[in-house]
Design a protein around this motif. Structure first.
Motif, short mmCIF file in Angstrom:
data_model
loop_
_atom_site.label_atom_id
_atom_site.label_comp_id
_atom_site.label_asym_id
_atom_site.label_seq_id
_atom_site.Cartn_x
_atom_site.Cartn_y
_atom_site.Cartn_z
N ALA A 141 38.98 -10.74 2.94
CA ALA A 141 37.65 -10.93 2.76
C ALA A 141 37.22 -12.31 2.81
CB ALA A 141 37.20 -10.22 1.66
N GLY A 142 36.08 -12.66 3.41
CA GLY A 142 35.81 -14.01 3.74
C GLY A 142 36.23 -14.56 4.92
N GLY A 143 36.84 -14.26 5.42
CA GLY A 143 37.65 -14.72 6.66
C GLY A 143 36.87 -14.22 8.06
N SER A 144 37.35 -14.75 9.28
CA SER A 144 36.58 -14.63 10.36
C SER A 144 37.31 -13.86 11.56
CB SER A 144 36.10 -15.94 10.98
OG SER A 144 35.11 -16.62 9.97
N TYR B 123 20.23 -8.56 19.12
CA TYR B 123 19.77 -7.71 18.11
C TYR B 123 21.07 -7.36 17.16
CZ TYR B 123 15.85 -7.34 21.43
OH TYR B 123 14.87 -7.27 21.87
N TYR B 124 20.57 -7.36 15.86
CA TYR B 124 21.68 -7.04 14.89
C TYR B 124 21.55 -5.99 13.95
CZ TYR B 124 23.35 -11.74 16.56
OH TYR B 124 23.70 -12.71 17.30
N ALA B 125 22.39 -5.35 13.58
CA ALA B 125 22.16 -4.37 12.36
C ALA B 125 21.65 -5.15 11.13
CB ALA B 125 23.41 -3.65 12.18
N ASP B 126 21.13 -4.59 10.11
CA ASP B 126 20.80 -5.32 8.83
C ASP B 126 22.17 -5.84 8.13
OD1 ASP B 126 17.79 -3.76 8.16
OD2 ASP B 126 18.12 -5.34 9.55
N SER B 127 23.21 -5.10 8.33
CA SER B 127 24.45 -5.05 7.67
C SER B 127 25.16 -6.20 8.11
CB SER B 127 25.30 -3.90 7.57
OG SER B 127 25.53 -3.49 8.74
N VAL B 128 25.05 -6.81 9.12
CA VAL B 128 25.75 -7.90 9.74
C VAL B 128 25.06 -9.33 9.93
CG1 VAL B 128 27.16 -6.38 10.75
CG2 VAL B 128 25.46 -7.40 12.24
N SER C 249 32.50 -14.25 7.57
CA SER C 249 32.32 -13.76 6.11
C SER C 249 32.37 -12.31 6.02
CB SER C 249 30.78 -14.09 5.66
OG SER C 249 30.62 -15.42 5.56
N LEU C 250 33.65 -11.87 6.51
CA LEU C 250 33.98 -10.50 6.59
C LEU C 250 34.08 -9.83 5.17
CD1 LEU C 250 36.30 -10.83 9.72
CD2 LEU C 250 34.19 -9.27 9.53
N LYS C 251 33.61 -8.61 5.28
CA LYS C 251 33.76 -7.64 3.81
C LYS C 251 34.57 -6.60 4.28
CE LYS C 251 28.95 -8.91 2.81
NZ LYS C 251 27.73 -8.39 2.65
N PRO C 252 35.37 -6.07 3.15
CA PRO C 252 35.97 -4.93 3.62
C PRO C 252 35.20 -3.70 4.09
CG PRO C 252 36.28 -5.91 1.40
CD PRO C 252 35.41 -6.39 1.93
N GLU C 253 34.00 -3.58 3.74
CA GLU C 253 33.31 -2.72 4.57
C GLU C 253 33.04 -2.89 5.91
OE1 GLU C 253 32.44 -4.21 1.73
OE2 GLU C 253 30.43 -4.66 1.77
N ASP C 254 33.40 -3.93 6.37
CA ASP C 254 33.49 -4.25 7.88
C ASP C 254 34.63 -3.44 8.71
OD1 ASP C 254 32.20 -7.51 7.28
OD2 ASP C 254 31.05 -5.66 7.99
N THR C 255 35.60 -2.86 7.89
CA THR C 255 36.50 -2.56 8.54
C THR C 255 36.23 -1.14 9.27
OG1 THR C 255 38.11 -2.91 6.75
CG2 THR C 255 38.83 -1.07 7.98
N ALA C 256 36.79 -1.32 10.46
CA ALA C 256 36.33 -0.22 11.48
C ALA C 256 37.09 -0.15 12.84
CB ALA C 256 34.96 -0.14 11.73
N VAL C 257 36.89 0.49 13.80
CA VAL C 257 37.41 0.33 15.10
C VAL C 257 36.14 -0.07 15.92
CG1 VAL C 257 38.06 1.21 17.09
CG2 VAL C 257 39.02 2.12 15.06
N TYR C 258 36.03 -1.26 16.32
CA TYR C 258 34.93 -1.75 17.18
C TYR C 258 34.92 -1.48 18.52
CZ TYR C 258 33.61 -4.55 13.00
OH TYR C 258 32.88 -4.41 11.59
#
Length: 124
Positions: free
Chosen positions: A14-17, A59-64, A85-94
């Protein structure tokens, strides 16, 4: 045949890039948009960011918003997603996707071709 190949996913604290890249080959559209979506198990695919080839509108989602930046290199048919500034809730398949411009940029139905996805895991 259109192909999209993502790269750059991985495990980060978390906090990384991380920087995701998507290389696009095959049929070209006179004007198109490229987008990033993400998906976690049991949930719908979620819009993250989009960029238009012709004017470069983003364009961006509000969350990012404020943490992620989408960019493109038209000469190389490549799009990038810089994630800070990655957060645990960013965890996903992109997933990256390309569309001819119909529909809405935030709707998966507005895209014609998709990559295979790359896993991003953010540990707390």
């Amino acid at each position: 045949q259109v192909q999209l190949v993502e790269s750059g996913g991985g495990l980060v604290m978390a906090g990384g890039s991380l920087r995701l890249s998507c290389a696009y080959s095959g049929r070209t559209f006179s004007s198109y948009r490229m987008g990033w979506f993400r998906q976690t198990p049991g949930k719908d695919r979620e819009f993250v960011a989009a960029i238009y080839r012709s004017l470069g509108n983003t364009y961006y989602a509000d969350s990012v918003k404020g943490r992620f930046t989408i960019s493109r290199d038209n000469a190389k048919n490549t799009v990038h997603l810089q994630m800070n500034s990655l957060k645990p809730e960013d965890t996903a398949v992109y997933y990256c996707a390309v569309g001819s411009g119909g529909g809405y940029y935030y709707n998966p139905a507005g895209y014609d071709y998709w990559g295979q996805g790359t896993q991003v895991t953010v540990s707390s």
